[in-house]
Structures are given as C-alpha cells and as structure tokens.
Design an enzyme around this catalytic site. Structure first.
Site, mmCIF file in Angstrom:
data_model
loop_
_atom_site.group_PDB
_atom_site.id
_atom_site.type_symbol
_atom_site.label_atom_id
_atom_site.label_comp_id
_atom_site.label_asym_id
_atom_site.label_seq_id
_atom_site.Cartn_x
_atom_site.Cartn_y
_atom_site.Cartn_z
ATOM 1 N NE ARG A 194 -12.272 9.641 -1.839
ATOM 2 C CZ ARG A 194 -11.022 9.933 -1.491
ATOM 3 N NH1 ARG A 194 -10.392 9.194 -0.573
ATOM 4 N NH2 ARG A 194 -10.396 10.959 -2.049
ATOM 5 C CG HIS A 230 -8.148 16.763 -2.184
ATOM 6 N ND1 HIS A 230 -7.076 15.907 -2.188
ATOM 7 C CD2 HIS A 230 -7.775 17.848 -1.443
ATOM 8 C CE1 HIS A 230 -6.082 16.473 -1.492
ATOM 9 N NE2 HIS A 230 -6.489 17.639 -1.030
ATOM 10 C CE LYS A 241 -10.597 14.060 -5.668
ATOM 11 N NZ LYS A 241 -9.890 12.769 -5.898
ATOM 12 C CG ASN A 252 -11.335 9.442 -5.145
ATOM 13 O OD1 ASN A 252 -11.370 10.604 -5.544
ATOM 14 N ND2 ASN A 252 -10.259 8.899 -4.618
ATOM 15 N NE ARG A 278 -7.256 11.579 4.071
ATOM 16 C CZ ARG A 278 -6.648 11.359 2.896
ATOM 17 N NH1 ARG A 278 -6.623 12.310 1.946
ATOM 18 N NH2 ARG A 278 -6.078 10.197 2.649
ATOM 19 C CD GLU A 326 -3.777 19.531 -0.109
ATOM 20 O OE1 GLU A 326 -4.913 19.513 0.428
ATOM 21 O OE2 GLU A 326 -3.127 18.496 -0.358
ATOM 22 C CE1 TYR A 364 -4.838 14.957 -5.828
ATOM 23 C CE2 TYR A 364 -5.692 16.037 -7.795
ATOM 24 C CZ TYR A 364 -5.908 15.356 -6.604
ATOM 25 O OH TYR A 364 -7.190 15.081 -6.193
ATOM 26 C CB THR A 398 -7.447 6.394 -1.768
ATOM 27 O OG1 THR A 398 -6.798 7.220 -0.786
ATOM 28 C CG2 THR A 398 -7.146 6.912 -3.151
ATOM 29 C CG PHE A 445 -2.513 7.587 -10.676
ATOM 30 C CD1 PHE A 445 -2.752 8.795 -10.019
ATOM 31 C CD2 PHE A 445 -1.897 6.569 -9.962
ATOM 32 C CE1 PHE A 445 -2.385 8.998 -8.698
ATOM 33 C CE2 PHE A 445 -1.522 6.753 -8.628
ATOM 34 C CZ PHE A 445 -1.767 7.977 -8.002
HETATM 35 P P1 DAT Z 1 -6.550 10.657 -1.479
HETATM 36 O O1 DAT Z 1 -7.377 11.418 -2.483
HETATM 37 O O2 DAT Z 1 -7.385 9.672 -0.701
HETATM 38 O O3 DAT Z 1 -5.721 11.552 -0.600
HETATM 39 P P2 DAT Z 1 -4.068 9.999 -2.873
HETATM 40 O O4 DAT Z 1 -3.521 11.298 -2.367
HETATM 41 O O5 DAT Z 1 -3.274 8.776 -2.628
HETATM 42 O O6 DAT Z 1 -5.543 9.744 -2.313
HETATM 43 O O7 DAT Z 1 -4.306 10.099 -4.449
HETATM 44 C C1 DAT Z 1 -4.821 11.277 -5.001
HETATM 45 C C2 DAT Z 1 -5.839 10.915 -6.043
HETATM 46 O O8 DAT Z 1 -5.200 10.222 -7.114
HETATM 47 C C3 DAT Z 1 -6.943 9.967 -5.563
HETATM 48 O O9 DAT Z 1 -7.990 10.634 -4.902
HETATM 49 C C4 DAT Z 1 -7.381 9.337 -6.847
HETATM 50 C C5 DAT Z 1 -6.094 9.243 -7.649
HETATM 51 N N1 DAT Z 1 -5.485 7.914 -7.498
HETATM 52 C C6 DAT Z 1 -4.856 7.445 -6.395
HETATM 53 N N2 DAT Z 1 -4.410 6.186 -6.593
HETATM 54 C C7 DAT Z 1 -4.791 5.867 -7.862
HETATM 55 C C8 DAT Z 1 -4.637 4.714 -8.679
HETATM 56 N N3 DAT Z 1 -4.014 3.619 -8.229
HETATM 57 N N4 DAT Z 1 -5.166 4.737 -9.925
HETATM 58 C C9 DAT Z 1 -5.789 5.834 -10.399
HETATM 59 N N5 DAT Z 1 -5.968 6.970 -9.676
HETATM 60 C C10 DAT Z 1 -5.476 6.980 -8.433
HETATM 61 MG MG MG Z 2 -4.061 12.699 -0.991
#
Ligand code: DAT
Ligand code: MG
Length: 134
Positions: free
Chosen positions: A102, A115, A9, A112, A85, A126, A49, A91, A57
């Site tokens: 991370r 992805h 990212k 973080n 992963r 994706e 996304y 996350t 968010f």
């Molecule tokens: P991951 O990237 O581990 O698959 P995710 O798909 O649940 O996680 O979320 C996608 C992204 O969104 C994540 O990398 C960072 C952001 N994100 C997730 N939860 C969040 C939160 N509570 N506040 C802010 N950003 C968040």
């Molecule tokens: Mg995800």
C-alpha cells in the site's frame, strides 16, 4: 503451518499489479496453496466484510469489491497472518510504510489494493468463505 486469506482487490487486478503483489509474498517465503480469479457476489462481499456492516463506508466497500474481478489466494507459512499484514502495510496508504504494497502503490483508503486476514481466527473464517473446499 499457518494460513491466511489474501485478496488482490479489483483496483490492483485492473492495474496489472497481481504479479507484483503475489511476487512480494512469494519472495518473503510464503507459499501460495490456492489461487483463483473471482467475480464476487454481493452476498460473499457482505459476509467477508460483516464486521464493518455498521460503518458508513460499508456500501461503497461492497460496491467496490464486487465491481470487477479480483484474485483470491491462500498463503501458507510461519506467522503468515502477521507477516503478510506487514507486507501489505497500514489500511490508509498515506500511513503505510514505504516498501509495503500500500505504501508503494496506493493513495486512497478505499482503493488500497490488497486484503489480508487480521488474525488466525479471521483467516479461518475468510478461507471458509472464499475456498470452502479447503
Ligand atoms: P484492512 O483492509 O487493513 O484490514 P479494515 O478491515 O479496517 O482494513 O477495513 C476494510 C476495508 O474497508 C479497508 O481495506 C478499506 C475500507 N476502509 C476502511 N476504513 C475506511 C474509511 N475510513 N473510509 C473508506 N474505506 C475504508
Ligand atoms: Mg480488515
């Protein structure tokens, strides 16, 4: 062979962590089969996304991912979705194990670093978004 979509990212790319991050996947035995530097459009970010579009968010997430260049890659290997992963970590970086990307390099959930697709179905979807030619 299984494939997954990885994004280094904008935060990780700006911090000069691209090599470190890609090296971790390579050392695990995963193979890079596609790689490019991208300035992401809002349309691509919103599609990528889409599952989060109702979350509070979502706007910040799209702003962040489109704010600066990122590195998109496709990795190939046995059980690559699960394996990558595991290398990426939880996350929320504060909950990510030390030794994961991370866990070692990030603090905030919104920055973080990496992805990785979360299932074979997500990875197919994706890869189609980021590498339609594959
Ligand atoms: P991951 O990237 O581990 O698959 P995710 O798909 O649940 O996680 O979320 C996608 C992204 O969104 C994540 O990398 C960072 C952001 N994100 C997730 N939860 C969040 C939160 N509570 N506040 C802010 N950003 C968040
Ligand atoms: Mg995800």
């Amino acid at each position: 062979m299984d494939r997954t979509l990885i994004l280094v990212k904008p935060d990780a790319f700006a911090r000069g962590l691209t090599g470190e991050i890609l090296a971790r996947f390579e050392r695990k035995g995963l193979k890079i089969v596609a790689l490019k530097l991208v300035q992401t459009s809002r349309e691509t970010a919103e599609t990528h996304y889409a599952e989060h579009k109702e979350r509070p968010f979502f706007g910040e997430l799209v702003d962040f991912i489109t704010s600066a260049p990122l590195v998109a890659a496709v990795l190939e290997g046995q059980d690559v979705v699960k394996g990558s992963r595991q290398l990426i970590g939880a996350t929320n970086p504060l909950e990510a194990a030390t030794g994961s990307i991370r866990g070692d390099f990030a603090i905030e959930v919104g920055q973080n670093l990496v992805h990785g697709s979360d299932s074979p179905e997500s990875s197919a979807r994706e890869i189609g978004i980021w590498f339609p030619e594959l």
